[in-house]
Design a protein around this motif. Structure first.
Motif, PDB file in Angstrom:
ATOM      1  N   GLY A  33      -7.385 -82.019  10.073  1.00  0.00           N
ATOM      2  CA  GLY A  33      -7.389 -83.383   9.555  1.00  0.00           C
ATOM      3  C   GLY A  33      -7.672 -83.431   8.071  1.00  0.00           C
ATOM      4  O   GLY A  33      -7.081 -84.231   7.328  1.00  0.00           O
ATOM      5  N   GLU A  34      -8.580 -82.574   7.605  1.00  0.00           N
ATOM      6  CA  GLU A  34      -8.929 -82.552   6.180  1.00  0.00           C
ATOM      7  C   GLU A  34      -7.727 -82.167   5.323  1.00  0.00           C
ATOM      8  O   GLU A  34      -7.466 -82.787   4.281  1.00  0.00           O
ATOM      9  CB  GLU A  34     -10.081 -81.577   5.940  1.00  0.00           C
ATOM     10  N   ASN A  35      -6.996 -81.141   5.744  1.00  0.00           N
ATOM     11  CA  ASN A  35      -5.832 -80.699   4.969  1.00  0.00           C
ATOM     12  C   ASN A  35      -4.773 -81.786   4.891  1.00  0.00           C
ATOM     13  O   ASN A  35      -4.122 -81.964   3.855  1.00  0.00           O
ATOM     14  CB  ASN A  35      -5.237 -79.431   5.588  1.00  0.00           C
ATOM     15  N   LEU A  36      -4.607 -82.511   5.989  1.00  0.00           N
ATOM     16  CA  LEU A  36      -3.638 -83.604   5.998  1.00  0.00           C
ATOM     17  C   LEU A  36      -4.051 -84.699   5.022  1.00  0.00           C
ATOM     18  O   LEU A  36      -3.247 -85.165   4.200  1.00  0.00           O
ATOM     19  CB  LEU A  36      -3.511 -84.164   7.407  1.00  0.00           C
ATOM     20  N   LEU A  37      -5.319 -85.090   5.073  1.00  0.00           N
ATOM     21  CA  LEU A  37      -5.782 -86.192   4.231  1.00  0.00           C
ATOM     22  C   LEU A  37      -5.921 -85.806   2.774  1.00  0.00           C
ATOM     23  O   LEU A  37      -5.957 -86.677   1.895  1.00  0.00           O
ATOM     24  CB  LEU A  37      -7.114 -86.719   4.770  1.00  0.00           C
TER      25      LEU A  37
ATOM     26  N   LEU B 184     -12.094 -86.362  13.232  1.00  0.00           N
ATOM     27  CA  LEU B 184     -13.296 -86.770  12.487  1.00  0.00           C
ATOM     28  C   LEU B 184     -12.970 -87.119  11.032  1.00  0.00           C
ATOM     29  O   LEU B 184     -13.459 -88.132  10.520  1.00  0.00           O
ATOM     30  CB  LEU B 184     -14.372 -85.681  12.574  1.00  0.00           C
ATOM     31  N   PRO B 185     -12.162 -86.321  10.325  1.00  0.00           N
ATOM     32  CA  PRO B 185     -11.835 -86.709   8.934  1.00  0.00           C
ATOM     33  C   PRO B 185     -11.143 -88.067   8.838  1.00  0.00           C
ATOM     34  O   PRO B 185     -11.358 -88.810   7.865  1.00  0.00           O
ATOM     35  CB  PRO B 185     -10.909 -85.574   8.471  1.00  0.00           C
ATOM     36  N   PHE B 186     -10.307 -88.422   9.817  1.00  0.00           N
ATOM     37  CA  PHE B 186      -9.669 -89.744   9.817  1.00  0.00           C
ATOM     38  C   PHE B 186     -10.736 -90.834   9.977  1.00  0.00           C
ATOM     39  O   PHE B 186     -10.693 -91.866   9.300  1.00  0.00           O
ATOM     40  CB  PHE B 186      -8.661 -89.848  10.960  1.00  0.00           C
ATOM     41  N   ALA B 187     -11.691 -90.595  10.889  1.00  0.00           N
ATOM     42  CA  ALA B 187     -12.757 -91.573  11.103  1.00  0.00           C
ATOM     43  C   ALA B 187     -13.603 -91.730   9.840  1.00  0.00           C
ATOM     44  O   ALA B 187     -14.013 -92.844   9.483  1.00  0.00           O
ATOM     45  CB  ALA B 187     -13.629 -91.146  12.280  1.00  0.00           C
ATOM     46  N   LYS B 188     -13.856 -90.624   9.142  1.00  0.00           N
ATOM     47  CA  LYS B 188     -14.642 -90.683   7.899  1.00  0.00           C
ATOM     48  C   LYS B 188     -13.904 -91.458   6.814  1.00  0.00           C
ATOM     49  O   LYS B 188     -14.523 -92.120   5.980  1.00  0.00           O
ATOM     50  CB  LYS B 188     -14.957 -89.274   7.410  1.00  0.00           C
ATOM     51  N   MET B 189     -12.582 -91.351   6.804  1.00  0.00           N
ATOM     52  CA  MET B 189     -11.809 -92.089   5.815  1.00  0.00           C
ATOM     53  C   MET B 189     -11.937 -93.590   6.048  1.00  0.00           C
ATOM     54  O   MET B 189     -12.042 -94.383   5.108  1.00  0.00           O
ATOM     55  CB  MET B 189     -10.337 -91.663   5.877  1.00  0.00           C
ATOM     56  N   ILE B 190     -11.950 -93.972   7.328  1.00  0.00           N
ATOM     57  CA  ILE B 190     -12.053 -95.393   7.665  1.00  0.00           C
ATOM     58  C   ILE B 190     -13.481 -95.893   7.525  1.00  0.00           C
ATOM     59  O   ILE B 190     -13.724 -97.031   7.104  1.00  0.00           O
ATOM     60  CB  ILE B 190     -11.540 -95.621   9.101  1.00  0.00           C
ATOM     61  N   ILE B 191     -14.459 -95.036   7.870  1.00  0.00           N
ATOM     62  CA  ILE B 191     -15.883 -95.406   7.813  1.00  0.00           C
ATOM     63  C   ILE B 191     -16.568 -94.423   6.865  1.00  0.00           C
ATOM     64  O   ILE B 191     -17.062 -93.371   7.292  1.00  0.00           O
ATOM     65  CB  ILE B 191     -16.517 -95.360   9.217  1.00  0.00           C
TER      66      ILE B 191
ATOM     67  N   ASP C  19     -21.067 -87.534  11.104  1.00  0.00           N
ATOM     68  CA  ASP C  19     -20.581 -86.727  12.222  1.00  0.00           C
ATOM     69  C   ASP C  19     -20.521 -87.601  13.468  1.00  0.00           C
ATOM     70  O   ASP C  19     -21.090 -88.700  13.510  1.00  0.00           O
ATOM     71  CB  ASP C  19     -21.515 -85.531  12.457  1.00  0.00           C
ATOM     72  N   MET C  20     -19.804 -87.104  14.486  1.00  0.00           N
ATOM     73  CA  MET C  20     -19.762 -87.822  15.757  1.00  0.00           C
ATOM     74  C   MET C  20     -19.726 -86.835  16.906  1.00  0.00           C
ATOM     75  O   MET C  20     -19.274 -85.698  16.759  1.00  0.00           O
ATOM     76  CB  MET C  20     -18.555 -88.758  15.830  1.00  0.00           C
ATOM     77  N   ASN C  21     -20.227 -87.283  18.043  1.00  0.00           N
ATOM     78  CA  ASN C  21     -20.215 -86.495  19.269  1.00  0.00           C
ATOM     79  C   ASN C  21     -19.764 -87.402  20.408  1.00  0.00           C
ATOM     80  O   ASN C  21     -20.397 -88.422  20.694  1.00  0.00           O
ATOM     81  CB  ASN C  21     -21.611 -85.935  19.562  1.00  0.00           C
ATOM     82  N   LEU C  22     -18.642 -87.043  21.010  1.00  0.00           N
ATOM     83  CA  LEU C  22     -18.156 -87.725  22.211  1.00  0.00           C
ATOM     84  C   LEU C  22     -18.401 -86.766  23.366  1.00  0.00           C
ATOM     85  O   LEU C  22     -17.563 -85.924  23.678  1.00  0.00           O
ATOM     86  CB  LEU C  22     -16.669 -88.055  22.075  1.00  0.00           C
TER      87      LEU C  22
ATOM     88  N   GLY D 277      -8.905 -97.459  16.637  1.00  0.00           N
ATOM     89  CA  GLY D 277      -8.122 -96.662  17.579  1.00  0.00           C
ATOM     90  C   GLY D 277      -8.752 -96.572  18.960  1.00  0.00           C
ATOM     91  O   GLY D 277      -9.251 -97.550  19.519  1.00  0.00           O
ATOM     92  N   GLN D 278      -8.739 -95.364  19.511  1.00  0.00           N
ATOM     93  CA  GLN D 278      -9.262 -95.171  20.857  1.00  0.00           C
ATOM     94  C   GLN D 278     -10.786 -95.193  20.895  1.00  0.00           C
ATOM     95  O   GLN D 278     -11.369 -95.290  21.978  1.00  0.00           O
ATOM     96  CB  GLN D 278      -8.719 -93.871  21.450  1.00  0.00           C
ATOM     97  N   LEU D 279     -11.442 -95.127  19.728  1.00  0.00           N
ATOM     98  CA  LEU D 279     -12.899 -95.295  19.705  1.00  0.00           C
ATOM     99  C   LEU D 279     -13.280 -96.704  20.152  1.00  0.00           C
ATOM    100  O   LEU D 279     -14.422 -96.948  20.555  1.00  0.00           O
ATOM    101  CB  LEU D 279     -13.451 -95.018  18.305  1.00  0.00           C
TER     102      LEU D 279
END
Length: 479
Positions: free
Chosen positions: A84-88, A327-334, A339-342, A375-377
């Motif tokens: 995700g990081e490389n994409l963003l 996680l990197p996508f979530a960090k971009m939005i928030i 960190d997160m744990n599901l 999203g699905q969160l």
């Protein structure tokens, strides 16, 4: 990692002695699912069944996603966040808002070798029906045999974005099956757009037996609007090879089987019960019927299936890998998210634990609202917010944070009449239910009414003095 197809993956794993071939005759009625569940609980590698009762021409593979290590093998890395990081990183220097960056993803990703490519199919048309597929009956009280890891492929009629998802599909007869796509799933949302245009026969393909990277992508929470074939190309490092069917749907050209047809929105029938990933039977409900038009098979086809039930089974490890990749996508939005744990026993759509860098009062509640809008969160029933110094993957640290920061009246938020997972049997009227948010962060004066108490800390000079003594004790008394 790039696999040509499912067979290439099987060869890859076989060379590493990580395929368990089962040559005993087994039945698709309960037996394969029982073996698969036990193997997954033991973290055994994939199972390849070579002798299927009444389905002599088929092999069945299960347990591809047998642990988090299986995802590392398939994607060729154990640093999943880097994907995700490389994409963003493509957007790091672009003066765009978060929303604009997300909207720009599809156009940015259409550049380069990850773009899907048209290719000749390895499958050919054949005269078989749905009953000729070795779909599994997973639990004793299931309504029948189900496709459990076949890909449902649709195309958005407005954006032409390809959607590849995993929905359970109940076989009714040779020509019909019930498509369990819930109202908020992409397939169903695309169907709603067709219906608005006056089209009630939605073009669909049911595909089975693909490169496991594509299979993983199909079950992943890829950001809305992003073509899943494109995202699979990112994970593979190479574009997915596709074939266009007569109904306009693009399918992987190396698939083991393809069923072409349409979902009839005017034909709703009772689906289920089905023993699902919550560990309970979901009761019967009405869903639209898929109607077969053509079937394509490769020679000596291999059928991919999974067995669901109480965690942790294959969906647990797909979910845990998705947590890291996105996680990197979530960090971009928030931006304050650390960190997160599901947790796998929290079923990935039920419990989420998030750590944040807290800078102002009321921030934890604000983050809860952002998560429930992402999203699905958004399906999470329970959200726990902790401070940045709490390890969200250490449940004891999380419990300590809850015990020492939470006043239930002040710090627990309950919301009613909001969207939850349709499979959640605890809700009176699914998919509507309730959610709970717990603010387990240390409080500002504005939140507590007084200054937060000082935490206990050891004297640094004393620590330095006694460290050598502790080391001697450890060497003498600890193994």
């Amino acid at each position: 990692m790039t696999f040509e197809d499912l067979r290439d993956y099987i060869d890859f794993m076989s060379k590493r002695n990580k395929i368990i071939q089962i040559d005993d005759e087994v039945d698709v009625n309960l037996e394969i699912a029982e073996i698969t569940r036990r193997a997954t609980y033991m973290h055994l590698p994939p199972l390849l069944f070579s002798k299927i009762k009444k389905y002599e021409n088929w092999k069945i593979i299960t347990n591809i996603f047998y642990s988090i290590n299986s995802i590392y093998e398939i994607l060729g890395t154990n640093n999943l966040e880097s994907i995700g990081e490389n994409l963003l990183n493509n957007f790091k220097d672009m003066p765009l808002s978060t929303i604009d960056k997300i909207k720009s993803l599809p156009s940015m990703l259409k550049l380069g070798k990850i773009t899907p490519k048209l290719d000749k199919p390895k499958f050919k048309e054949t005269n078989v029906g749905l009953n000729d597929f070795p779909a599994l009956k997973t639990w004793p009280k299931d309504a029948g045999r189900f496709f459990t890891y076949s890909l449902t492929i649709t195309k958005d009629p407005e954006t032409e974005v390809n959607n590849v998802s995993v929905y359970r599909i109940q076989i009714i007869n040779d020509k019909e099956a019930i498509m369990h796509w819930q109202a908020f799933k992409r397939g169903s949302m695309a169907a709603s757009k067709y219906k608005e245009k006056g089209i009630t026969k939605v073009p669909v393909a049911i595909v089975n037996g693909v490169d496991p990277v594509i299979a993983f992508t199909a079950a992943s929470p890829v950001p809305a609007g992003l073509d899943k074939y494109l995202f699979a190309g990112i994970l593979r490092g190479e574009g997915v090879k596709l074939t266009e069917l007569d109904n306009g749907i693009l399918v992987p050209s190396t698939a083991e089987s393809v069923i072409e047809g349409y979902v009839d929105l005017n034909d709703m029938r009772l689906e289920g019960p089905f023993g699902d990933h919550l560990g309970y039977y979901t009761p019967p409900d009405y869903y639209p019927v898929f109607k077969l038009e053509k079937v394509y098979l490769r020679d000596s086809p291999i059928f991919h299936a999974t067995a669901v039930g109480k965690p942790p089974l294959e969906d647990a490890w797909i979910g845990k890998a998705s947590e890291r990749i996105f996680l990197p996508f979530a960090k971009m939005i928030i931006p304050e998210l650390i960190d997160m744990n599901l947790p796998e026993y929290g079923l990935f759509t039920s419990i989420g634990i998030f750590s944040i860098r807290k800078n102002y009062p009321g921030q934890a509640r604000r983050v809860m609202m952002s998560i429930w809008g992402t999203g699905q969160l958004s399906f999470l029933k329970f959200i726990i917010i902790v401070d940045s110094d709490v390890n969200v993957h250490d449940i004891n640290q999380v419990l300590y944070a809850i015990s020492t920061t939470v006043d239930p009246v002040r710090d627990v938020l309950i919301i009613n009449g909001i969207l939850n997972d349709s499979l959640d049997h605890t809700s009176a009227n699914p998919p509507l239910g309730s959610k709970i948010g717990i603010d387990a962060t240390r409080k500002f004066k504005e939140e507590l009414g007084r200054e937060w108490p000082e935490e206990v800390k050891s004297d640094e000079e004393v620590v330095k003095k006694i460290n050598p003594i502790i080391e001697k004790i450890k060497q003498q008394y600890l193994p």
